[in-house]
Design a protein around this motif. Structure first.
Motif, PDB file in Angstrom:
ATOM      1  N   UNK A  55       0.978  -1.372  -0.084  1.00  0.00           N
ATOM      2  CA  UNK A  55       0.181   0.212  -0.040  1.00  0.00           C
ATOM      3  C   UNK A  55       1.055   1.485   0.421  1.00  0.00           C
ATOM      4  N   UNK A  56       1.831   1.609   0.852  1.00  0.00           N
ATOM      5  CA  UNK A  56       2.970   2.288   0.693  1.00  0.00           C
ATOM      6  C   UNK A  56       3.267   2.599  -0.658  1.00  0.00           C
ATOM      7  N   UNK A  57       3.836   1.563  -1.286  1.00  0.00           N
ATOM      8  CA  UNK A  57       4.306   1.695  -2.236  1.00  0.00           C
ATOM      9  C   UNK A  57       3.558   2.216  -3.532  1.00  0.00           C
ATOM     10  N   UNK A  58       1.777   1.767  -3.852  1.00  0.00           N
ATOM     11  CA  UNK A  58       1.593   2.996  -4.308  1.00  0.00           C
ATOM     12  C   UNK A  58       1.197   4.016  -4.267  1.00  0.00           C
ATOM     13  N   UNK A  59       1.123   4.417  -2.667  1.00  0.00           N
ATOM     14  CA  UNK A  59       1.053   5.625  -2.138  1.00  0.00           C
ATOM     15  C   UNK A  59       2.096   6.276  -1.987  1.00  0.00           C
ATOM     16  N   UNK A  60       3.612   6.008  -1.812  1.00  0.00           N
ATOM     17  CA  UNK A  60       4.231   7.022  -1.848  1.00  0.00           C
ATOM     18  C   UNK A  60       5.430   6.841  -3.416  1.00  0.00           C
ATOM     19  N   UNK A 267      -6.028   0.157  -3.541  1.00  0.00           N
ATOM     20  CA  UNK A 267      -5.187   0.032  -2.075  1.00  0.00           C
ATOM     21  C   UNK A 267      -5.393   1.058  -1.302  1.00  0.00           C
ATOM     22  N   UNK A 268      -5.514   2.242  -1.480  1.00  0.00           N
ATOM     23  CA  UNK A 268      -6.021   3.343  -0.982  1.00  0.00           C
ATOM     24  C   UNK A 268      -7.762   3.021  -0.356  1.00  0.00           C
ATOM     25  N   UNK A 269      -8.223   3.131  -1.348  1.00  0.00           N
ATOM     26  CA  UNK A 269     -10.209   3.467  -1.615  1.00  0.00           C
ATOM     27  C   UNK A 269     -11.270   1.357  -0.479  1.00  0.00           C
ATOM     28  N   UNK A 270      -9.644   0.998   0.014  1.00  0.00           N
ATOM     29  CA  UNK A 270     -10.526  -0.001   0.150  1.00  0.00           C
ATOM     30  C   UNK A 270     -10.968  -0.141   1.795  1.00  0.00           C
TER      31      UNK A 270
END
Length: 393
Positions: A55-60, A267-270
């Motif tokens: 999730x952090x890889x997707x976000x950052x 991964x952010x909207x779940x």
């Protein structure tokens, strides 16, 4: 095979397609996180790969690619496009400030005295660039292209403002050495651009190292994407077929629209959004403040600040657009999502964070639907006006 890949890339460059893929990824995340398979979703999102979770890889990480592409377009508009006129460039900046201040004040006022509001007031300050542009692309046929530039500029400015708030309010540690390394790497990137160096063997390592340095400095890593984009050359030399910014935007936009943003959304909207959770939102002052800040505060702040700037003659309305168009775009500014969800995670813990994130999603949904109706009506009005002008001619 290369021709098929080229066709697919061109297909992904269509903003309507990118917006649709984004909305589908969000729907998948919501269904997955609220299904019997929710533990698998959480397990995958929280799985560590290297020094970050998936999730952090997707976000950052992946989101930095999107910010880089958005930054390239913003730089091009500032130098050679719609925003190259001073008064046109001022308007989205002023609107973004209004769209940050008013939602924050509303959230703070509604949630005053509630636990966590001392940090949660920052949640509704940001507009999600990817979602807002996706909704605009799907619904705004017939509207002047200047409105897209206005929305992009506004969203970039207030996302940068939100990231600055994160740096001030939520940075647990600040690594000055890493920050210095990031500055030096950015300076090297700018120098290479000035010297007309074009080899990716220079730029790719510098970009990756800059991202890592910004991340290690304690600042949200997506700001590395914006900084690199704003240092990229947008004017074409006589011997070039296209400027570096245009070339990079053309190559990276399909990856941004087809991979980076949808995976981030997945991964952010779940967020769990059962009936009881939704009902609880309207009894929680913090969640209610977040929703009103996004749905009401964004409109009041963006439209109010824009009208004052035009009235004082320090700015002008976008080319071919007027106050009613700005109102429709301002409603779309209430789509929080990306940075709002990030701030909710940083500002609150446990159930309070989940409730605030659910409030962001609900407010973003309401803002999207309202904006879609208004943008469709404004698009029809513009088309009718053009048809009338042609008939009159």
């Amino acid at each position: 095979m290369n021709r098929k890949l080229a066709e697919f890339a061109r297909y992904l460059r269509t903003e309507t397609v990118g917006g649709t893929v984004l909305l589908v990824a969000t729907a998948v995340a919501l269904v997955w996180a609220n299904s019997p398979f929710a533990p698998a979703y959480v397990g995958l999102r929280d799985l560590h790969v290297g020094f970050l979770t998936v999730g952090d890889w997707a976000k950052d990480g992946l989101l930095a690619v999107f910010f880089f592409v958005a930054g390239l377009e913003l730089k091009r508009e500032l130098v050679v496009g719609e925003l190259s006129r001073w008064k046109a460039a001022v308007l989205p900046v002023v609107a973004a400030v209004g769209g940050m201040v008013v939602p924050a004040l509303i959230a703070l006022g509604v949630g005053w005295g509630s636990p966590g509001i001392d940090r949660a007031w920052a949640i509704p300050v940001a507009t999600d660039i990817a979602f807002a542009l996706g909704v605009l692309a799907i619904t705004a046929s017939g509207l002047p292209s200047s409105l897209r530039v206005f929305l992009l500029s506004l969203a970039v400015v207030d996302d940068l403002g939100a990231i600055a708030l994160i740096a001030v309010l939520f940075t647990a540690h600040f690594n000055a050495l890493a920050a210095l390394a990031a500055v030096l790497l950015l300076a090297l990137y700018a120098w290479l651009q000035h010297r007309r160096v074009t080899s990716p063997w220079w730029y790719v390592p510098i970009a990756l190292a800059t991202w890592f340095a910004v991340h290690e400095a304690g600042v949200h890593a997506t700001i590395a994407g914006v900084a690199l984009a704003l240092l990229t050359r947008v004017r074409r030399d006589p011997y070039e077929t296209e400027a570096p910014a245009v070339r990079l935007e053309h190559r990276l936009q399909p990856w941004s629209a087809g991979v980076a943003v949808p995976v981030f959304a997945l991964f952010a909207a779940g967020v769990p959004v059962g009936a009881s959770a939704l009902t609880a939102l309207f009894h929680d002052p913090v969640a209610l403040g977040v929703m009103l800040g996004l749905v009401v505060g964004k409109v009041v702040g963006i439209v109010g600040a824009s009208a004052i700037a035009v009235l004082l003659r320090v700015a002008v309305w976008p080319s071919g657009a007027g106050p009613r168009d700005i109102v429709a775009v301002a409603v779309l500014g209430g789509v929080g999502f990306t940075v709002s969800l990030l701030i909710a995670d940083l500002a609150l813990d446990g159930a309070a964070a989940e409730q605030a994130k659910a409030a962001v999603l609900l407010a973003s949904l309401v803002a999207s639907l309202l904006a879609a109706v208004l943008l469709w009506r404004r698009g029809r009005a513009h088309r009718d006006a053009e048809d009338g002008a042609e008939d009159g001619g």
